[in-house]
Design an enzyme around this catalytic site. Structure first.
Site, PDB file in Angstrom:
ATOM      1  N   ASP A 246     -14.376 -99.224 -92.221  1.00  0.00           N
ATOM      2  CA  ASP A 246     -13.611 -98.002 -91.927  1.00  0.00           C
ATOM      3  C   ASP A 246     -12.706 -97.604 -93.086  1.00  0.00           C
ATOM      4  O   ASP A 246     -12.765 -96.474 -93.574  1.00  0.00           O
ATOM      5  CB  ASP A 246     -12.728 -98.188 -90.685  1.00  0.00           C
ATOM      6  CG  ASP A 246     -13.524 -98.111 -89.392  1.00  0.00           C
ATOM      7  OD1 ASP A 246     -14.678 -97.650 -89.427  1.00  0.00           O
ATOM      8  OD2 ASP A 246     -12.969 -98.507 -88.348  1.00  0.00           O
TER       9      ASP A 246
ATOM     10  N   ASP B  65      -2.219 -98.635 -82.101  1.00  0.00           N
ATOM     11  CA  ASP B  65      -1.786 -98.849 -83.482  1.00  0.00           C
ATOM     12  C   ASP B  65      -1.357 -97.557 -84.177  1.00  0.00           C
ATOM     13  O   ASP B  65      -0.410 -97.555 -84.960  1.00  0.00           O
ATOM     14  CB  ASP B  65      -2.891 -99.558 -84.280  1.00  0.00           C
ATOM     15  CG  ASP B  65      -3.061-101.005 -83.822  1.00  0.00           C
ATOM     16  OD1 ASP B  65      -2.055-101.605 -83.403  1.00  0.00           O
ATOM     17  OD2 ASP B  65      -4.184-101.531 -83.879  1.00  0.00           O
TER      18      ASP B  65
ATOM     19  N   ARG C  33       2.153-103.940 -87.490  1.00  0.00           N
ATOM     20  CA  ARG C  33       2.124-102.500 -87.807  1.00  0.00           C
ATOM     21  C   ARG C  33       3.439-101.982 -88.375  1.00  0.00           C
ATOM     22  O   ARG C  33       3.435-101.294 -89.390  1.00  0.00           O
ATOM     23  CB  ARG C  33       1.714-101.661 -86.593  1.00  0.00           C
ATOM     24  CG  ARG C  33       0.307-101.930 -86.036  1.00  0.00           C
ATOM     25  CD  ARG C  33      -0.686-102.255 -87.077  1.00  0.00           C
ATOM     26  NE  ARG C  33      -2.054-102.297 -86.599  1.00  0.00           N
ATOM     27  CZ  ARG C  33      -2.889-103.311 -86.820  1.00  0.00           C
ATOM     28  NH1 ARG C  33      -2.486-104.387 -87.470  1.00  0.00           N
ATOM     29  NH2 ARG C  33      -4.126-103.255 -86.401  1.00  0.00           N
TER      30      ARG C  33
ATOM     31  N   SER D 287     -14.167-105.947 -82.490  1.00  0.00           N
ATOM     32  CA  SER D 287     -13.133-105.386 -83.352  1.00  0.00           C
ATOM     33  C   SER D 287     -12.002-106.406 -83.363  1.00  0.00           C
ATOM     34  O   SER D 287     -11.454-106.758 -82.323  1.00  0.00           O
ATOM     35  CB  SER D 287     -12.654-104.040 -82.792  1.00  0.00           C
ATOM     36  OG  SER D 287     -11.377-103.753 -83.303  1.00  0.00           O
TER      37      SER D 287
END
Ligand code: ARG
Length: 399
Positions: free
Chosen positions: A14, A122, A93, A174
């Site tokens: 990604d 996120d 994050r 994931s």
């Protein structure tokens, strides 16, 4: 002049595609990769980033900052989202967002970018954190708006643009990793009735395959900070946590399987591995209950773990609420000195011993032996007065 953007870059498909996608749209892309203890080799990152079109690639080791400034306060809050999740991904994050904002400022970039989707938590954490630190920063989230509808389409685009992609067959999950734990989503886990297949796990052995002998582990705390494992002192908290991941992971401790409420309103099935964190939570809770008086301990349990977990989960790290809760928890952490002994065995962790110079446990008061110093007679008056409201109620309802 090209618009400059700092992209949170993992080196996966990604974010590699994002580099090129942004470049095609006139941005000059600087990638930012943090080592938060995900245990992956990062030496290839600058090469990969540049091969995908980045003008510069920054790689930083944030393990100790992450452990001290993010994991430790969360441990001191005993924060578990919905009573189970130790907030692993939620914690990295805000730290990454902070670094993106700092580098953006340094490099004169008006934009930051991330690879989160439009239906996850996120995106919220990245963006709220960034705006709290710089309300004027512009955030780009290509995955929310680009044309690709599948991994295959992304791979096709990558190959067309000579973006390096791993040839190895990827697992269907994931995965997000840092030293506080791993979160695993997607693939067969999307059916909440399906037991997580063994290949979903990386750090923990199944209970079936875990050693047949239990292992004891002793953790020492100094003013609310874990400082040693089995008498071995650690300068780096990050190293202590990573070593504890290995010790507890071997015994299958720290697997979590839950359906959780995401911020965007959906429920999702999530699987986590957090062996070290779970051991530390057990140990910290036990010591806290030993050194705090009943009033303070009950107040803490009622008001802190759930609230703090929500603050972290919902992306409010850089809020006055989080700092204020931290101040409260830090003042209690000062009492948390001593040792906890835990037993690890086939997926379970149990505290089996604790000691502290500030222990409020008084054996002469607790004992049922001849050493007993408790005033039993006082118990009668106490019970009478404490029970008065119910006695009166009983009388009135009897009529
Ligand atoms: N559900 C967890 C959370 O919101 C994990 C998210 C993990 N992110 C990922 N990209 N796999 O904190």
């Amino acid at each position: 002049m090209a618009k400059r953007v700092i992209l949170a870059y993992s080196g996966g498909l990604d974010t590699s595609v994002i580099v090129r996608w942004l470049t095609d749209r006139g941005y000059e892309v600087v990638t930012y990769t943090a080592d938060v203890g995900q245990g992956e080799e990062l030496s290839e990152i600058p090469y990969k980033a540049k091969a995908s079109g980045a003008v510069e690639a920054i790689v930083e080791d944030l393990k100790e900052e992450f452990a001290r400034e993010y994991c430790l306060p969360t441990l001191r809050a005993l924060a578990l989202y919905e009573g189970k999740y130790p907030l692993t991904a939620s914690l990295s994050r805000p730290l990454i967002a902070k670094k993106l904002v700092e580098h953006a400022q340094r490099l004169g970039a008006d934009y930051i970018a991330h690879g989160s989707t439009g239906k996850g938590n996120d995106q919220v954490r990245f963006e709220l954190s960034a705006w709290a630190l710089n309300p004027d920063i512009e955030v780009l989230a290509p995955v929310r708006e680009w044309e690709f509808r599948s991994r295959e389409e992304e791979v096709e685009y990558a190959l067309k643009h000579k973006i390096p992609v791993k040839a190895t067959k990827e697992k269907p999950y994931s995965i997000d990793k840092n030293l506080w734990g791993i979160s695993i989503e997607c693939g067969p886990l999307e059916d909440p009735w399906t037991e997580p297949p063994e290949d979903a796990f990386e750090w923990t052995t199944s209970s079936e395959k875990a050693p047949d002998e239990p292992e004891y582990v002793e953790i020492e705390f100094e003013e609310g900070t874990p400082i040693s494992i089995n008498g071995q002192r650690y300068e780096k908290l990050s190293q202590l946590i990573m070593d504890l991941n290995l010790i507890a992971g071997k015994h299958g401790v720290g697997r979590i399987d839950m359906v959780e409420n995401r911020l965007v309103g959906i429920k999702s099935r999530e699987v986590y591995e957090a062996p070290g964190a779970i051991v530390l939570y057990e140990a910290y809770r036990d010591l806290l209950s030993l050194v705090l008086d009943r009033f303070t301990f009950h107040y803490f349990l009622t008001h802190i773990p759930h609230e703090y977990a929500k603050v972290v989960y919902e992306g409010l790290w850089f809020s006055p609420l989080r700092s204020a809760l931290d101040a409260f928890n830090s003042s209690l952490a000062k009492y948390v000195n001593g040792k906890v002994r835990l037993k690890l065995y086939k997926g379970s962790v149990r505290v089996v011993g604790r000691q502290s110079p500030q222990s409020l446990y008084v054996e002469d008061l607790a004992t049922y032996s001849e050493k007993d110093a408790f005033d039993h007679r006082a118990g009668a008056s106490f019970t009478k007065v404490f029970g008065l409201p119910l006695k009166i109620l009983g009388r009135v309802s009897k009529g």
